[in-house]
Design an enzyme around this catalytic site. Structure first.
Site, PDB file in Angstrom:
ATOM      1  N   HIS A  63      42.345  36.617  31.792  1.00  0.00           N
ATOM      2  CA  HIS A  63      42.112  37.194  30.111  1.00  0.00           C
ATOM      3  C   HIS A  63      42.382  35.836  29.806  1.00  0.00           C
ATOM      4  O   HIS A  63      42.624  34.951  30.285  1.00  0.00           O
ATOM      5  CB  HIS A  63      43.525  37.850  29.929  1.00  0.00           C
ATOM      6  CG  HIS A  63      44.909  37.318  30.712  1.00  0.00           C
ATOM      7  ND1 HIS A  63      45.188  37.982  31.616  1.00  0.00           N
ATOM      8  CD2 HIS A  63      45.567  36.681  30.141  1.00  0.00           C
ATOM      9  CE1 HIS A  63      46.599  37.325  31.936  1.00  0.00           C
ATOM     10  NE2 HIS A  63      46.159  36.539  31.383  1.00  0.00           N
TER      11      HIS A  63
HETATM   12  C1  T46 Z   1      49.227  35.527  32.598  1.00  0.00           C
HETATM   13  C2  T46 Z   1      48.771  35.575  34.087  1.00  0.00           C
HETATM   14  C3  T46 Z   1      49.362  34.257  34.952  1.00  0.00           C
HETATM   15  C4  T46 Z   1      54.897  42.812  31.361  1.00  0.00           C
HETATM   16  O1  T46 Z   1      55.428  43.730  30.901  1.00  0.00           O
HETATM   17  N1  T46 Z   1      55.733  41.526  31.331  1.00  0.00           N
HETATM   18  C5  T46 Z   1      55.287  40.552  31.217  1.00  0.00           C
HETATM   19  O2  T46 Z   1      55.792  39.576  31.434  1.00  0.00           O
HETATM   20  C6  T46 Z   1      54.064  40.373  32.040  1.00  0.00           C
HETATM   21  C7  T46 Z   1      53.931  38.970  32.386  1.00  0.00           C
HETATM   22  C8  T46 Z   1      53.532  40.889  32.768  1.00  0.00           C
HETATM   23  N2  T46 Z   1      54.015  42.451  31.751  1.00  0.00           N
HETATM   24  C9  T46 Z   1      52.906  43.932  32.137  1.00  0.00           C
HETATM   25  C10 T46 Z   1      52.479  44.097  32.104  1.00  0.00           C
HETATM   26  C11 T46 Z   1      51.069  45.055  32.666  1.00  0.00           C
HETATM   27  O3  T46 Z   1      51.143  45.607  32.875  1.00  0.00           O
HETATM   28  O4  T46 Z   1      52.617  44.032  34.096  1.00  0.00           O
HETATM   29  C12 T46 Z   1      51.405  44.478  33.922  1.00  0.00           C
HETATM   30  C13 T46 Z   1      50.573  43.510  34.743  1.00  0.00           C
HETATM   31  O5  T46 Z   1      50.570  42.601  34.036  1.00  0.00           O
HETATM   32  P1  T46 Z   1      49.215  41.804  33.905  1.00  0.00           P
HETATM   33  O6  T46 Z   1      47.891  42.423  34.508  1.00  0.00           O
HETATM   34  O7  T46 Z   1      49.135  41.005  32.442  1.00  0.00           O
HETATM   35  O8  T46 Z   1      49.124  40.442  34.823  1.00  0.00           O
HETATM   36  P2  T46 Z   1      48.167  39.425  35.628  1.00  0.00           P
HETATM   37  O9  T46 Z   1      48.258  38.479  36.880  1.00  0.00           O
HETATM   38  O10 T46 Z   1      46.922  39.413  35.273  1.00  0.00           O
HETATM   39  O11 T46 Z   1      48.571  37.769  34.543  1.00  0.00           O
HETATM   40  C14 T46 Z   1      49.242  37.214  34.272  1.00  0.00           C
HETATM   41  C15 T46 Z   1      50.021  37.479  32.736  1.00  0.00           C
HETATM   42  O12 T46 Z   1      50.380  38.535  32.185  1.00  0.00           O
HETATM   43  C16 T46 Z   1      49.582  35.988  31.897  1.00  0.00           C
HETATM   44  O13 T46 Z   1      49.728  36.335  31.468  1.00  0.00           O
HETATM   45  O14 T46 Z   1      48.643  34.284  31.861  1.00  0.00           O
HETATM   46  O15 T46 Z   1      49.873  36.120  34.369  1.00  0.00           O
END
Ligand code: T46
Length: 134
Positions: free
Chosen positions: A49
Site C-alpha cells: 500500500h
Molecule cells: C505501513 C507498514 C510499514 C491499527 O489498528 N493501527 C495501526 O497503527 C496499524 C499500523 C495497523 N492497525 C491495524 C490495521 C489492520 O487491521 O492492524 C492491522 C494490520 O495492519 P496492516 O495490514 O496495514 O499492516 P502492514 O504490515 O501491511 O502495514 C503496516 C502499516 O499499516 C502501514 O502504515 O506503512 O506497516
C-alpha cells in the site's frame, strides 16, 4: 528511487549499545504513533500500500527484513538489518516488506494516528494518482 536513511547515534560502552530517538531531532516529524511488527509467520510479505499523507521511519530493532519502496516510476529495495539505521518513507510511496528473519522486530515511527482512509491499497489506483499529480 533514492532512499533516505537516518543514521542514529549509537551510544556504546562495555555494557552494550543504546540509541535514543527524540521528537523532531533524529526524526524529521513529530512522532504521533509507534507500532511494531513481529512474529512474522511463514515469511509472509506485508505492506502493499501507499499512504496519501503519512511520514514514517522504519527501524528493524532486531533481526532483519527487506523493504521495497516504489515511487510509481522507480523502485528500490533496502535491507534493514541494523537497529542504528532508520528508513524514511514519505507520502505516496508504495511499500512492501518481505524476507523477515524469524526474530525480526520492525519498529515504525509515524507522523499521524492510524487512519484507514489514508491507505491506497490498490496498485493501479496508486499509479493513477501518481500520474495525475505529476
Ligand atoms: C505501513 C507498514 C510499514 C491499527 O489498528 N493501527 C495501526 O497503527 C496499524 C499500523 C495497523 N492497525 C491495524 C490495521 C489492520 O487491521 O492492524 C492491522 C494490520 O495492519 P496492516 O495490514 O496495514 O499492516 P502492514 O504490515 O501491511 O502495514 C503496516 C502499516 O499499516 C502501514 O502504515 O506503512 O506497516
Amino acid at each position: 528511487m533514492e532512499l533516505s536513511i537516518i543514521n542514529f547515534r549509537e551510544m556504546a560502552d562495555e555494557r552494550g549499545k543504546l540509541v535514543a530517538i527524540e521528537n523532531k531531532k533524529e526524526i524529521p516529524f513529530e512522532i504521533k504513533r509507534v507500532y511494531y511488527i513481529y512474529d512474522n509467520k511463514e515469511n509472509l510479505s506485508r505492506g502493499f500500500h501507499a499512504h496519501k499523507s503519512l511520514e514514517q521511519v522504519l527501524i528493524c530493532v532486531h533481526g532483519s527484513c527487506y523493504v521495497l519502496l516504489d515511487s510509481g516510476e522507480e523502485k528500490s529495495t533496502y535491507l534493514l538489518d541494523d537497529p542504528s539505521k532508520g528508513l524514511y518513507v514519505g507520502n505516496m510511496v508504495w511499500r512492501e516488506m518481505y524476507g523477515f528473519s524469524d526474530d525480526a522486530v520492525l519498529l515504525v515511527l509515524a507522523s499521524k494516528e492510524h487512519d484507514e482512509s489514508d491507505y491506497i491499497r490498490d496498485y493501479s489506483e496508486f499509479l493513477l494518482i501518481k500520474r495525475r499529480n505529476k
